[in-house]
Design a protein around this motif. Structure first.
Motif, PDB file in Angstrom:
ATOM      1  N   LYS A 106       0.702  -1.295   0.145  1.00  0.00           N
ATOM      2  CA  LYS A 106       0.184   0.032   0.115  1.00  0.00           C
ATOM      3  C   LYS A 106       0.824   1.314   0.019  1.00  0.00           C
ATOM      4  CE  LYS A 106      -3.621   2.201   2.353  1.00  0.00           C
ATOM      5  NZ  LYS A 106      -2.988   3.231   3.097  1.00  0.00           N
TER       6      LYS A 106
ATOM      7  N   THR B  96       3.755  11.248   4.026  1.00  0.00           N
ATOM      8  CA  THR B  96       2.121  11.068   4.500  1.00  0.00           C
ATOM      9  C   THR B  96       2.240  11.126   5.962  1.00  0.00           C
ATOM     10  OG1 THR B  96       2.301   8.758   4.665  1.00  0.00           O
ATOM     11  CG2 THR B  96       1.561   9.699   2.654  1.00  0.00           C
TER      12      THR B  96
ATOM     13  N   TYR C  29      -0.472  11.293   9.788  1.00  0.00           N
ATOM     14  CA  TYR C  29      -1.700  11.244  10.747  1.00  0.00           C
ATOM     15  C   TYR C  29      -1.519  11.581  12.151  1.00  0.00           C
ATOM     16  CZ  TYR C  29      -2.042   8.373   6.216  1.00  0.00           C
ATOM     17  OH  TYR C  29      -1.701   7.928   5.193  1.00  0.00           O
TER      18      TYR C  29
ATOM     19  N   PHE D 152      -8.501  11.682   7.634  1.00  0.00           N
ATOM     20  CA  PHE D 152      -8.513  10.175   7.191  1.00  0.00           C
ATOM     21  C   PHE D 152      -9.408   9.517   8.119  1.00  0.00           C
ATOM     22  CE2 PHE D 152      -6.577   6.026   7.051  1.00  0.00           C
ATOM     23  CZ  PHE D 152      -6.419   5.851   5.777  1.00  0.00           C
TER      24      PHE D 152
ATOM     25  N   CYS E 105      -9.533   6.359  -0.458  1.00  0.00           N
ATOM     26  CA  CYS E 105      -8.036   5.980  -0.817  1.00  0.00           C
ATOM     27  C   CYS E 105      -8.068   5.239  -2.134  1.00  0.00           C
ATOM     28  CB  CYS E 105      -7.770   5.292   0.181  1.00  0.00           C
ATOM     29  SG  CYS E 105      -5.873   4.702   0.122  1.00  0.00           S
ATOM     30  N   PRO E 106      -7.263   5.782  -3.088  1.00  0.00           N
ATOM     31  CA  PRO E 106      -6.768   5.361  -4.486  1.00  0.00           C
ATOM     32  C   PRO E 106      -6.164   3.980  -4.213  1.00  0.00           C
ATOM     33  CG  PRO E 106      -5.878   7.465  -4.248  1.00  0.00           C
ATOM     34  CD  PRO E 106      -6.422   7.280  -3.061  1.00  0.00           C
ATOM     35  N   ALA E 107      -5.576   3.684  -3.130  1.00  0.00           N
ATOM     36  CA  ALA E 107      -4.708   2.491  -2.814  1.00  0.00           C
ATOM     37  C   ALA E 107      -5.685   1.285  -2.221  1.00  0.00           C
ATOM     38  CB  ALA E 107      -3.633   2.519  -1.953  1.00  0.00           C
TER      39      ALA E 107
ATOM     40  N   THR F 295       0.228   3.593  -4.917  1.00  0.00           N
ATOM     41  CA  THR F 295       0.565   3.587  -3.402  1.00  0.00           C
ATOM     42  C   THR F 295       0.708   4.845  -2.951  1.00  0.00           C
ATOM     43  OG1 THR F 295       2.783   3.786  -4.365  1.00  0.00           O
ATOM     44  CG2 THR F 295       1.965   1.501  -4.078  1.00  0.00           C
ATOM     45  N   CYS F 296       0.910   5.026  -1.589  1.00  0.00           N
ATOM     46  CA  CYS F 296       1.010   6.130  -0.702  1.00  0.00           C
ATOM     47  C   CYS F 296       2.314   6.943  -1.320  1.00  0.00           C
ATOM     48  CB  CYS F 296       1.272   5.888   0.712  1.00  0.00           C
ATOM     49  SG  CYS F 296      -0.264   5.117   1.299  1.00  0.00           S
TER      50      CYS F 296
ATOM     51  N   CYS G 208       0.896   8.515  -4.821  1.00  0.00           N
ATOM     52  CA  CYS G 208      -0.203   9.362  -4.466  1.00  0.00           C
ATOM     53  C   CYS G 208      -0.037  10.485  -3.393  1.00  0.00           C
ATOM     54  CB  CYS G 208      -1.463   8.284  -3.666  1.00  0.00           C
ATOM     55  SG  CYS G 208      -2.936   9.021  -3.046  1.00  0.00           S
ATOM     56  N   SER G 209       0.256  10.147  -2.194  1.00  0.00           N
ATOM     57  CA  SER G 209       0.525  11.282  -1.223  1.00  0.00           C
ATOM     58  C   SER G 209      -0.491  12.394  -1.038  1.00  0.00           C
ATOM     59  CB  SER G 209       2.032  11.941  -1.402  1.00  0.00           C
ATOM     60  OG  SER G 209       1.988  12.499  -2.594  1.00  0.00           O
ATOM     61  N   LEU G 210      -1.799  11.786  -1.010  1.00  0.00           N
ATOM     62  CA  LEU G 210      -2.810  12.708  -0.931  1.00  0.00           C
ATOM     63  C   LEU G 210      -2.982  12.940   0.660  1.00  0.00           C
ATOM     64  CD1 LEU G 210      -5.728  11.743  -3.183  1.00  0.00           C
ATOM     65  CD2 LEU G 210      -4.258  13.703  -3.378  1.00  0.00           C
ATOM     66  N   CYS G 211      -2.223  11.997   1.611  1.00  0.00           N
ATOM     67  CA  CYS G 211      -2.549  12.282   3.139  1.00  0.00           C
ATOM     68  C   CYS G 211      -1.266  13.103   3.559  1.00  0.00           C
ATOM     69  CB  CYS G 211      -2.373  10.897   3.641  1.00  0.00           C
ATOM     70  SG  CYS G 211      -3.901   9.921   3.192  1.00  0.00           S
TER      71      CYS G 211
ATOM     72  N   ILE H  49      -9.986  11.733   3.089  1.00  0.00           N
ATOM     73  CA  ILE H  49      -9.741  10.440   2.642  1.00  0.00           C
ATOM     74  C   ILE H  49     -10.522   9.551   3.486  1.00  0.00           C
ATOM     75  CG2 ILE H  49      -8.099   8.598   2.169  1.00  0.00           C
ATOM     76  CD1 ILE H  49      -7.496  11.072   0.384  1.00  0.00           C
TER      77      ILE H  49
HETATM   78  S1  SF4 Z   1      -1.527   8.603   0.576  1.00  0.00           S
HETATM   79 FE1  SF4 Z   1      -3.523   8.336   1.767  1.00  0.00          FE
HETATM   80  S2  SF4 Z   1      -5.051   8.547  -0.021  1.00  0.00           S
HETATM   81 FE2  SF4 Z   1      -3.064   8.220  -0.991  1.00  0.00          FE
HETATM   82  S3  SF4 Z   1      -2.942   5.998  -1.071  1.00  0.00           S
HETATM   83 FE3  SF4 Z   1      -1.931   6.598   1.016  1.00  0.00          FE
HETATM   84  S4  SF4 Z   1      -3.526   6.383   2.390  1.00  0.00           S
HETATM   85 FE4  SF4 Z   1      -4.265   6.339   0.248  1.00  0.00          FE
END
Ligand code: SF4
Length: 254
Positions: A46, A155, A157, A193, A209-211, A220-221, A224-227, A237
């Motif tokens: 992931k 990323t 949290y 999240f 979450c696209p993953a 993968t994170c 992607c790095s949306l977080c 997310i």
């Molecule tokens: S960064 Fe966040 S949204 Fe992107 S794949 Fe990882 S957990 Fe999912």
């Protein structure tokens, strides 16, 4: 001990290093932040290839900290800690695995202390996960700001978002256990999240979450790095709970 680098590759010869040691911002007990994956960023399905950072008590085994409630220093009041004696625990991190191995290596003196130039060399153009175990809020904001300045992306949290200044929201996602927590965090300027169970639809403020399995494992994170808190302009997310986390999430969902 200093970090050394290979003569040709200029990659670090040791896979991990100490980023910071000091008093936890949550209660003042001794903690350490260790980076691993410096030689070749660690990969899982992931996250993809990312440097991982581990926030652990420096003075006791991670499992001892969990059994005695001393893990509050690194996890705050996160509900996934369980009852403070190691029971009803639902954190997805298996503290008896990687965190324990890393703590033992730290105690053996395996890890060098990373200098500013080590951080520059090791983190440049890399993806980094702020808190593979432990809450980043236990360590100084300035540490994380320095790492994200050096790295390509990140990323992170936190379950401590209700107690943190707005500066933290630029780096971290607020971990929301319920839809109402999500709404509160949004109203306080955080992206969230949220782990949910099947019956909760994606809120209009969220994307899957696209993953995730439900989104088809598109990325993968690391890619992607949306977080990355409000440093990303994307929606919040949401991801469906799976495995052990599913039972826990069902406990919280309303
Ligand atoms: S960064 Fe966040 S949204 Fe992107 S794949 Fe990882 S957990 Fe999912």
């Amino acid at each position: 001990m200093k970090m050394t680098y290979g003569p040709r590759s200029q990659k670090p010869t040791i896979n991990g290093g100490i980023l910071w040691e000091g008093a936890s911002r949550i209660g003042g007990k001794p903690i350490v932040v260790i980076a691993t994956g410096l030689k070749q960023s660690s990969a899982n399905d992931k996250t993809g290839s990312m440097i991982q950072t581990w926030i652990i008590r420096s003075d006791m085994l991670p499992m001892e900290a969990i059994w005695t409630g001393e893990d509050e220093s690194i996890c705050g009041d996160c509900s996934h800690r369980g009852d403070g004696a190691g029971k009803q625990r639902s954190c997805y991190v298996k503290a008896f695995q990687a965190p324990t191995e890393i703590w033992k290596a730290y105690k053996r003196g395996t890890y060098p202390r990373l200098s500013e130039s080590d951080i520059e060399r090791c983190f440049s153009d890399q993806a980094v996960r702020l808190g593979a175990y432990g809450d980043p809020a236990a360590a100084p904001l300035e540490l994380w700001q320095k790492l994200v300045r050096r790295s390509r992306t990140w990323t992170g949290y936190t379950h401590q978002w209700q107690k943190l200044s707005p500066e933290w929201a630029k780096l971290l996602m607020a971990s929301a256990d319920t839809p109402s927590e999500m709404e509160q965090a949004h109203s306080e300027g955080w992206r969230t999240f949220r782990v949910t169970i099947d019956q909760h639809p994606v809120d209009r403020m969220e994307i899957s979450c696209p993953a995730s399995e439900e989104a088809g494992k598109l990325t993968t994170c690391a890619d992607c790095s949306l977080c990355k808190g409000t440093a990303s302009g994307a929606k919040s997310i949401v991801i469906k709970a799976h495995g052990a986390g599913k039972n826990h999430t069902a406990k919280f969902a309303v």
